[in-house]
Scaffold this motif. Structure first.
Motif: not given
Ligand code: SAM
Length: 339
Positions: A1-9
């Motif tokens: 997962m990247t920092a811009t992953d929508p679920s993280i956001e």
């Protein structure tokens, strides 16, 4: 997962309440004031604030991770530009606002936002069985924090209003629901030939009195207590209503406007200072403030079209909307002929 992953956001947004509460605790403990003269260890801050040192460290490092403080290698903390805004004396300090959002009446009401969304009713009323004005009157400690939070916001906003609108052409300025008189004081200081009338509820006028009348402004300023549901002082050249209408639904707001209209001469000007809801997908502050109005008062922020309609129903023609560098806009209106 990247920092811009929508679920993280999205998780960040979902957990926004944790940041709010952490800021509330930092403001309540006065942590930023402890750091204003330079970096300090968490331990020194904890002792000065009377907090449990290891737990306070965890609070500080969490807030440092979102940019409010800066943590250096030896567990020392300093203020960032955001943290500076939490100091008591910062211009436009947000400390009292952060103290207020965690008060029982405010925090406990947001717990019932779902009730407001399902019913259109005030969540505060649902939670505490009374309206926001009565609730605060019954809880003077919370009222005091609320008043100081609103005064803090008003300080920045009053200056921004003055920069955006020329009041010097008006001989008599009536501030309707003017609270502690901060805006009126700002206007009168900048306009030495104007005089002012501060109009608000009896208990507010009683507490505003000394701050205004003890200065040289006292000679140019009259304090009048009353209710804008009954009558407002006549004889003003400009009637200012700052963050009043967003506390009330349309029907009640129209009544307030009509009371003003009755007191005004045909040539007087109405200056409404309110947030104006922005276009779709932008300007979240106004839209969340709108939810706050729903939760507290079953009231609302409004779009420019909604202000136009409201003012028309209250007996005014909207002539102009002037943005300011604060979240508030200036909505100018003239009385419509009653013939
Ligand atoms: C959100 S505060 C705004 C205060 C001030 N205009 C400012 O910008 O800081 C709303 C104000 O409306 C006043 N208010 C509420 N009901 C009122 C009434 N019936 N008559 C006059 N003022 C009233 C409150 O006392 C309070 O000062």
């Amino acid at each position: 997962m990247t920092a811009t992953d929508p679920s993280i956001e999205l998780m960040r947004l979902i957990n926004g309440y944790q940041v709010s509460q952490a800021l509330h605790v930092a403001a309540t403990l006065g942590i930023a004031d402890q750091l204003k003269d330079g970096p300090k260890s968490y331990d020194a801050v904890a002792h000065a604030c009377g907090a449990h040192p290891p737990s306070l460290y965890r609070l500080l490092r969490a807030l440092a991770a979102v940019g409010v403080f800066h943590e250096s290698g030896n567990k020392q903390f300093s203020l960032t530009p955001l943290g500076f805004c939490l100091t008591s004396d910062a211009p436009g300090s947000t400390r009292n606002y952060a103290r207020w959002i965690g008060q029982r009446g405010q925090w406990g009401s947001w717990r019932n936002l779902l009730h407001s969304v399902n019913s259109g009713e005030s969540a505060l009323g649902f939670t505490y069985g009374t309206d926001a004005w009565t609730y605060r009157m019954q809880h003077p400690d919370e009222q005091a924090v609320f008043d100081s939070a609103m005064t803090g916001n008003s300080r920045t906003e009053a200056q921004a209003v003055l920069e955006a609108y020329d009041f010097s052409r008006f001989e008599c300025v009536v501030d309707v629901g003017g609270g502690q008189g901060l805006l009126l004081k700002t206007i009168l200081l900048a306009c030495p030939r104007s005089r002012g009338i501060l109009f608000d509820q009896r208990q507010v006028i009683a507490s505003a009195g000394e701050a205004l009348t003890s200065t040289e402004l006292g000679q140019r300023c009259q304090l009048i207590a009353g209710s804008f549901f009954e009558t407002v002082p006549a004889g003003g050249d400009v009637y200012v209503m700052k963050v009043i209408l967003h506390d009330w639904d349309d029907r009640t707001s129209i009544n307030i406007l009509r009371t003003c209209r009755r007191a005004m001469s045909p040539t007087a000007t109405l200056v409404v200072v309110e947030r104006v809801i922005g276009p779709p997908n932008e300007m979240p502050e106004g839209k969340f403030s709108d939810l706050n109005m729903m939760v507290q008062y079953a009231a609302m922020e409004r779009t420019s079209q909604e202000f136009d309609d409201l003012l028309k129903n209250g007996g005014f023609k909207m002539t102009e909307i002037i943005p300011t560098r604060s979240p508030q806009s200036i909505i100018v209106a003239q009385p419509m002929s009653t013939e």
